[in-house]
Scaffold this motif. Sequence first.
Motif, short mmCIF file in Angstrom:
data_model
loop_
_atom_site.label_atom_id
_atom_site.label_comp_id
_atom_site.label_asym_id
_atom_site.label_seq_id
_atom_site.Cartn_x
_atom_site.Cartn_y
_atom_site.Cartn_z
N ASN A 215 0.79 -1.23 0.00
CA ASN A 215 0.00 0.00 0.00
C ASN A 215 0.82 1.28 0.00
N ASN A 216 2.15 1.20 0.06
CA ASN A 216 2.94 2.42 0.24
C ASN A 216 4.08 2.58 -0.77
N LEU A 217 3.94 2.02 -1.96
CA LEU A 217 5.00 2.17 -2.97
C LEU A 217 4.99 3.56 -3.57
N ASN A 218 6.16 3.99 -4.05
CA ASN A 218 6.30 5.30 -4.70
C ASN A 218 7.00 5.13 -6.04
N ASN A 219 6.62 5.97 -7.01
CA ASN A 219 7.22 5.94 -8.36
C ASN A 219 7.12 4.56 -8.99
N ALA A 220 5.99 3.91 -8.85
CA ALA A 220 5.79 2.56 -9.36
C ALA A 220 4.77 2.60 -10.51
N ILE A 221 5.02 1.80 -11.55
CA ILE A 221 4.15 1.78 -12.73
C ILE A 221 3.79 0.33 -13.07
N ALA A 222 2.50 0.03 -13.12
CA ALA A 222 2.01 -1.29 -13.52
C ALA A 222 1.08 -1.11 -14.72
N ILE A 223 1.41 -1.74 -15.85
CA ILE A 223 0.61 -1.60 -17.06
C ILE A 223 0.25 -2.98 -17.59
N GLY A 224 -1.03 -3.21 -17.79
CA GLY A 224 -1.53 -4.47 -18.33
C GLY A 224 -2.43 -5.19 -17.36
N LYS A 225 -3.32 -6.01 -17.90
CA LYS A 225 -4.25 -6.75 -17.05
C LYS A 225 -3.48 -7.60 -16.04
N GLY A 226 -3.74 -7.35 -14.76
CA GLY A 226 -3.12 -8.12 -13.70
C GLY A 226 -1.66 -7.79 -13.42
N ALA A 227 -1.12 -6.74 -14.02
CA ALA A 227 0.27 -6.36 -13.74
C ALA A 227 0.39 -5.91 -12.29
N ILE A 228 1.38 -6.43 -11.58
CA ILE A 228 1.60 -6.09 -10.18
C ILE A 228 3.04 -5.62 -10.01
N VAL A 229 3.21 -4.40 -9.54
CA VAL A 229 4.53 -3.86 -9.27
C VAL A 229 4.87 -4.13 -7.80
N THR A 230 6.13 -4.53 -7.53
CA THR A 230 6.47 -5.01 -6.19
C THR A 230 7.42 -4.12 -5.40
N SER A 231 7.97 -3.07 -6.01
CA SER A 231 8.89 -2.21 -5.26
C SER A 231 8.85 -0.78 -5.80
N ASP A 232 9.40 0.14 -5.02
CA ASP A 232 9.53 1.52 -5.44
C ASP A 232 10.39 1.59 -6.70
N ASN A 233 10.15 2.62 -7.51
CA ASN A 233 10.97 2.88 -8.70
C ASN A 233 11.04 1.69 -9.64
N GLN A 234 9.89 1.05 -9.87
CA GLN A 234 9.82 -0.13 -10.73
C GLN A 234 8.69 0.02 -11.73
N MET A 235 8.91 -0.52 -12.94
CA MET A 235 7.86 -0.60 -13.96
C MET A 235 7.63 -2.07 -14.27
N VAL A 236 6.35 -2.48 -14.37
CA VAL A 236 6.01 -3.85 -14.75
C VAL A 236 4.98 -3.80 -15.86
N PHE A 237 5.21 -4.60 -16.90
CA PHE A 237 4.28 -4.67 -18.02
C PHE A 237 3.78 -6.10 -18.17
N GLY A 238 2.47 -6.28 -18.07
CA GLY A 238 1.86 -7.54 -18.46
C GLY A 238 1.54 -8.55 -17.41
N ALA A 239 2.23 -8.60 -16.28
CA ALA A 239 1.95 -9.61 -15.25
C ALA A 239 2.70 -9.21 -13.99
N GLU A 240 2.62 -10.03 -12.95
CA GLU A 240 3.32 -9.73 -11.70
C GLU A 240 4.83 -9.74 -11.92
N ALA A 241 5.52 -8.81 -11.28
CA ALA A 241 6.98 -8.74 -11.38
C ALA A 241 7.58 -10.09 -11.03
N GLY A 242 8.51 -10.56 -11.84
CA GLY A 242 9.17 -11.82 -11.60
C GLY A 242 8.54 -13.01 -12.29
#
Length: 76
Positions: free
Chosen positions: A38-65
């Motif tokens: 609930n407290n991430l900063n500068n995080a970007i998640a794009i796409g159905k079900g994309a989950i970003v897991t840390s600050d200063n991270q971009m995730v495209f398409g699915a959960e990071a990792g």
Amino acid sequence: GNNTGGANNLFLGSSAGTANTTGSDNIAIGSGANMASNNLNNAIAIGKGAIVTSDNQMVFGAEAGSANALTAVGIS
């Protein structure tokens, strides 16, 4: 989202950004695109079900990792 103290966030899509409460400067685009906490900063998640897991991270398409995700870290 469920912001209680976060600022400068953009959430587009069904249930996008619902995990965020105090994080700021985040973007979630797509159905279920979200933050892993609930407290991430500068995080970007794009796409159905994309989950970003840390600050200063971009995730495209699915959960990071996951095998179906494209993840970039260290953005600012």
